[in-house]
Design an enzyme around this catalytic site. Structure first.
Site, mmCIF file in Angstrom:
data_model
loop_
_atom_site.group_PDB
_atom_site.id
_atom_site.type_symbol
_atom_site.label_atom_id
_atom_site.label_comp_id
_atom_site.label_asym_id
_atom_site.label_seq_id
_atom_site.Cartn_x
_atom_site.Cartn_y
_atom_site.Cartn_z
ATOM 1 N N HIS A 208 0.829 -1.208 0.000
ATOM 2 C CA HIS A 208 0.000 0.000 0.000
ATOM 3 C C HIS A 208 0.858 1.251 0.000
ATOM 4 C CE1 HIS A 208 0.356 -1.760 4.109
ATOM 5 N NE2 HIS A 208 0.918 -0.599 4.342
ATOM 6 N N ASP B 152 6.925 -5.817 3.060
ATOM 7 C CA ASP B 152 5.911 -5.665 4.102
ATOM 8 C C ASP B 152 4.556 -6.211 3.655
ATOM 9 O OD1 ASP B 152 5.105 -4.360 6.652
ATOM 10 O OD2 ASP B 152 3.839 -3.176 5.321
ATOM 11 N N GLU C 262 7.309 -10.576 5.150
ATOM 12 C CA GLU C 262 6.601 -10.281 6.397
ATOM 13 C C GLU C 262 5.178 -10.786 6.227
ATOM 14 O OE1 GLU C 262 4.265 -7.936 9.404
ATOM 15 O OE2 GLU C 262 4.220 -7.398 7.293
ATOM 16 N N ASP D 179 5.564 -4.900 16.117
ATOM 17 C CA ASP D 179 4.113 -5.059 16.046
ATOM 18 C C ASP D 179 3.589 -5.771 17.295
ATOM 19 O OD1 ASP D 179 3.479 -3.755 13.681
ATOM 20 O OD2 ASP D 179 4.080 -5.468 12.455
#
Ligand code: GLC
Length: 651
Positions: A184, A284, A326, A396
């Site tokens: 994104h 990612d 990831e 995270d």
């Protein structure tokens, strides 16, 4: 026959490359392109073959690869050749990583260059610098909402600083890992801005819709990633007057990989950072790359095809560069990100071992290793030419991403057990010393994840406040125990910055309106370098943890059996508190190591015959590699202290 079509196409594409590219010395590039082109063509065709402009797009792709090859520094090109020759280079035991936020750790890139000796003192020689690209202030998701993929945010420094850092790290034989956020962009990215202004070709870079028809269909089966802060998977953009897919935060627009232009842009960006000196690129959120109505839009087959294509393209231009996937997903899904076949379907060389991570936390809370043993024994074998990133925690939240079937198999009810774990780590459970925070609580599904620093989650904050030295020691032991497993399991251990000093939760994020609703900031610390000096003070918490890790790292690097050649075997010693496995040396059997971890807060024992029967430890004494001492034996039983661990070899 199929190859011939590829050969023909490749030759015609090469004829069309710009003269300024063609006249360069492209011999190595051509060799690799020739070797990979059949795969590239087939994958590109599977994804985009139905388009009329297919050939044009393929020509663009090859031009990007060639242009980036021409731009690649000769030093990096020769490193590529060295790594091609020694293509197992990253599987060795010498690599130990740390992930860090640049601003919290060292301020900026120049500051990081100054702190490399600190990392080397610990033994770290791979650094994952969390995203430092331009992001809008505030709406940045910790750097994962990128507004310019080719610029570094001014607070971190300049591109020149990054290149200097890469050179300095190479000089020190350290590896640089950088993120490329492939799934994104920020809504402030130029592509998103053009889409907003009505440019249809850029609206096509994203999933944009005039009304809710399609979004509603997607929503029927798509889970929510940030249910509290960003419920749903679509956001209405007033200026564009359209809905846009936003799986993460509402300001993170999902890229549309059904459009080959997006794929080609991203290849160019990956190669751009490879050329700036990244040894490893962390891709990612790769599980989300392909969206399909009627599915969760995670782990789709096409997402894997895109990764295969990224790999094939990257290994033509920059073959020394590795990918980290990831993908924090279910155990059977994670393994697929290595690729399911080393010849025809290779993907990322490295993937996060989220399964081991989550299972270790389970063992800490339950004080037994039943689910850990069960979960690891059901984890499928990975490809030989791939390795794990093993980690205790990262920037995270901790998601409990192990399998319900495994939870059942050890006699717990999945829903109740997961709730127990969240309650335990968020301190809602009586007697729990943990000080975590819930993250991403989903009222509809009852799911939740966990935030909190490692030290606070194992109870160090509580123990220090109570002034209970025995408890303090027990927490330090647990911190070292978990690290002993990520060091010995097989893979590249990735420490998380601050954990080496026992850093506690940092509650200050709640005062910052941009961060207050995201509890992950509680474990994204800013260093107090004066406190870090306490690592030299004998007896301090910082000293006990730092020295313990430093010792473990040094030992790991000296033991060849710790290299990752799928040389691990679990051993059932009949004691549910213990997690035991062997690491066999690739050629010298007697140099095998037996790793023993006790998750109970009491000493545990097991019968040594269980090991000796395996022919590895004939007779004689055993020695623990980390402490250098021989462990206690009581009538043939090996005693493992509370929260203790051993790396045993024949003395
Ligand atoms: C990855 C990052 C995480 C981020 C998300 C969305 O999972 O690790 O921090 O929030 O992607 O970009």
């Amino acid at each position: 026959m199929y190859e011939q079509q590829s050969h023909y196409l490749l030759n015609s594409i090469l004829d069309q490359l710009k003269p300024e590219i063609r006249k360069r010395d492209l011999r190595h590039f051509y060799t690799r392109l020739g070797a990979n082109f059949y795969a590239i063509h087939s994958l590109f065709h599977t994804l985009y073959g139905q388009r009329e402009d297919f050939r044009e797009q393929l020509l663009r792709l090859v031009s990007v690869m060639a242009t980036q090859y021409v731009a690649r520094d000769p030093v990096l090109k020769s490193l590529d050749s060295v790594r091609e020759q020694d293509h197992h280079w990253f599987l060795g035991q010498e690599w130990v990583g740390m992930a860090l936020y640049l601003d919290g750790f060292a301020g900026d890139l120049k500051g990081l260059a100054d702190k490399l000796p600190y990392l080397q003192e610990l033994g770290v020689n791979m650094v994952h610098v969390m995203p430092i690209l331009e992001c809008p202030a505030g709406a940045s998701d910790g750097g994962y909402a990128v507004s310019d993929f080719r610029n570094i945010n001014a607070r971190a420094g300049s591109l020149q600083d990054l290149e200097s850092l890469a050179v300095e790290m190479r000089r020190r034989q350290m590896l640089l890992t950088l993120d490329v956020v492939v799934n994104h962009t920020s809504d402030q990215h130029a592509w998103a801005q053009s889409a907003r202004e009505g440019d249809v070709s850029y609206q096509d870079y994203y999933y944009t819709f005039d009304n809710r028809d399609m979004p509603d269909l997607f929503e029927e089966t798509m889970p929510e990633v940030f249910p509290e802060n960003a419920p749903g998977n679509f956001t209405f953009d007033d200026t564009m007057n359209k809905w846009v897919m936003t799986v993460f935060n509402d300001y993170q627009w999902d890229l549309n990989y059904t459009n080959p232009a997006v794929f080609i842009e991203m290849v160019e960006i990956i190669l751009f950072w490879a050329n700036k000196g990244a040894d490893i690129v962390r891709l990612d959120a790769v599980a989300f790359l392909w969206k399909k109505i009627g599915t969760t839009s995670q782990n789709e087959r096409e997402a894997h095809l895109i990764l295969q294509l990224f790999k094939d393209c990257c290994q033509v231009t920059a073959p020394g560069v590795l990918f980290i996937a990831e993908a924090i997903v279910a155990p059977v899904e994670i393994i697929k990100y290595f690729g399911e076949d080393a010849v025809i379907a290779k993907e990322c060389e490295i993937a996060y071992n989220a399964t081991l991570m989550a299972l270790m936390w389970d063992a800490v809370a339950t004080k037994n290793a039943r689910l850990l043993n069960q979960g690891i024994s059901s984890l499928p074998d990975k490809l030989d030419r791939a390795t794990w990133l093993t980690y205790v925690r990262c920037h995270d939240d901790i998601g409990l991403c192990f399998d319900d079937a495994d939870i059942h198999a050890v006699g717990y009810e999945p829903g109740a057990h997961r709730k127990f774990l969240v309650d335990y780590f968020t301190g809602a459970y009586d007697d729990s010393p943990a000080r975590g925070q819930p993250f991403g609580r989903n009222q509809k599904t009852g799911d939740a994840r966990i935030s909190g620093s490692l030290a606070s989650l194992v109870g160090l904050e509580t123990a220090l406040q109570l002034g209970d030295e025995a408890q303090v020691q027990s927490c330090i032991d647990q911190i070292l125990l978990m690290h002993s497993l990520i060091m010995a399991f097989g893979g590249i251990p990735l420490l998380y910055y601050g954990d080496e000093l026992g850093t506690l939760n940092n509650e200050s994020y709640v005062k910052d309106a941009e961060k207050a609703k995201d509890s992950r900031w509680i474990h994204r610390p800013s260093y107090d370098w004066q406190r870090a000096e306490l690592r030299h003070k004998r007896g301090s918490v910082e000293h006990r943890i730092f020295e313990g890790l430093k010792q473990m790292i040094a030992v790991r690097k000296s033991v060849e059996a710790m290299a990752d050649f799928n040389n691990r075997e679990l051993i059932d010693v009949g004691n549910p508190h213990l997690f035991v496995f062997t690491r066999t040396h690739p050629s010298i059997l007697l140099d095998s190591v037996v790793v023993v971890a006790n998750f109970n807060d009491k000493p545990e024992q097991f019968n040594l015959r269980d090991l000796r029967n395996r022919g590895r430890f004939e007779l004689g004494e055993l020695r623990d590699l980390v402490s250098g001492e021989s462990p206690d034996l009581v009538e043939g039983q090996l005693v493992v202290p509370a929260h203790g661990f051993y790396w045993l070899v024949s003395a």
